[in-house]
Design a protein around this motif. Structure first.
Motif, short mmCIF file in Angstrom:
data_model
loop_
_atom_site.label_atom_id
_atom_site.label_comp_id
_atom_site.label_asym_id
_atom_site.label_seq_id
_atom_site.Cartn_x
_atom_site.Cartn_y
_atom_site.Cartn_z
N MET A 16 0.83 -1.20 0.00
CA MET A 16 0.00 0.00 0.00
C MET A 16 0.87 1.25 0.00
N ALA A 17 1.92 1.27 0.80
CA ALA A 17 2.82 2.42 0.86
C ALA A 17 3.48 2.65 -0.50
N ARG A 18 3.95 1.60 -1.12
CA ARG A 18 4.61 1.72 -2.43
C ARG A 18 3.61 2.19 -3.49
N CYS A 19 2.41 1.67 -3.45
CA CYS A 19 1.39 2.06 -4.41
C CYS A 19 1.05 3.54 -4.25
N SER A 20 0.95 4.02 -3.03
CA SER A 20 0.65 5.43 -2.77
C SER A 20 1.71 6.34 -3.37
N ILE A 21 2.98 5.98 -3.16
CA ILE A 21 4.08 6.79 -3.69
C ILE A 21 4.09 6.74 -5.22
N ALA A 22 3.92 5.54 -5.78
CA ALA A 22 3.92 5.39 -7.24
C ALA A 22 2.82 6.22 -7.87
N GLN A 23 1.64 6.17 -7.27
CA GLN A 23 0.51 6.93 -7.81
C GLN A 23 0.81 8.43 -7.80
N LYS A 24 1.40 8.92 -6.72
CA LYS A 24 1.74 10.34 -6.62
C LYS A 24 2.79 10.72 -7.66
N LEU A 25 3.70 9.81 -7.97
CA LEU A 25 4.72 10.05 -8.99
C LEU A 25 4.18 9.90 -10.41
N GLY A 26 2.95 9.41 -10.54
CA GLY A 26 2.37 9.20 -11.86
C GLY A 26 2.89 7.95 -12.55
#
Length: 190
Positions: A16-26
């Motif tokens: 979940m943490a990795r997905c959140s960061i990835a999503q913010k980075l596009g």
């Protein structure tokens, strides 16, 4: 620690943490979906998300008190650690695959009663206690993992005092409040 979480649950928190960061980075990344088996995400816990890049700290932000669900806390705190830790520039897409994520789930902090600075040093449990130091509006914490860099309790408390914006020897003057907590740590790095 009141609850402990399984390795499978810890892996879900890391994803979940990795997905959140990835999503913010596009970035395109596995979308994180919850289901009934992940009802644990509604539990409220203090938590920290720590990022390392090639073994060096790259960001760390957390919430000490259990004021929001793990689902919301992990999602928001991962982004704060990646983009808002003022000690570092915001994470950029080219760094995404170079970071390792660590999630620390905190027990509820408990006030540590002590009579003197020597008594405080003796009551601390290095490598086990997370420590919160508080005086007036000044407050700072170190996770138990920080003991690896500062194994001497006096040095640990000096650095924690400075992190709170106090004099390095403030902890020894006896006018501070100290809380301790435990953590359960999940890490992408094995």
């Amino acid at each position: 620690m009141v609850d402990t979480f399984s390795d499978k649950q810890g892996q879900a928190l890391l994803k979940m943490a990795r997905c959140s960061i990835a999503q913010k980075l596009g970035l395109v990344w596995d979308d994180f979906q919850t289901d009934e088996s992940q009802a644990f995400l509604e539990k409220k816990r203090g938590l920290f998300v720590t990022l390392h890049k090639h073994g060096d700290l790259r960001g760390c932000i957390g919430i000490i008190e259990p004021i929001q669900s793990l689902k919301k806390g992990i999602w928001e705190t991962a982004r704060l650690a990646a983009f808002k830790d003022t000690r570092f520039s915001p994470l950029i897409p080219s760094e995404f695959q170079q970071i390792d994520i660590e999630v620390s789930l905190l027990s509820v902090p408990e006030k540590l009663e002590y009579g003197s600075s020597q008594d405080l040093l003796q009551r601390l449990k290095p490598f086990r206690d997370g420590v919160i130091l508080e005086k007036g509006y000044a407050r700072a914490t170190f996770l138990p993992q920080v003991w690896a860099q500062l194994p001497d309790p006096s040095s640990f408390l000096e650095r924690l005092s400075m992190k709170a914006g106090l004099d390095a020897d403030e902890w020894a003057k006896g006018e501070i409040t100290v809380y301790t907590y435990g953590v359960q740590v999940f890490s992408e790095k094995t």
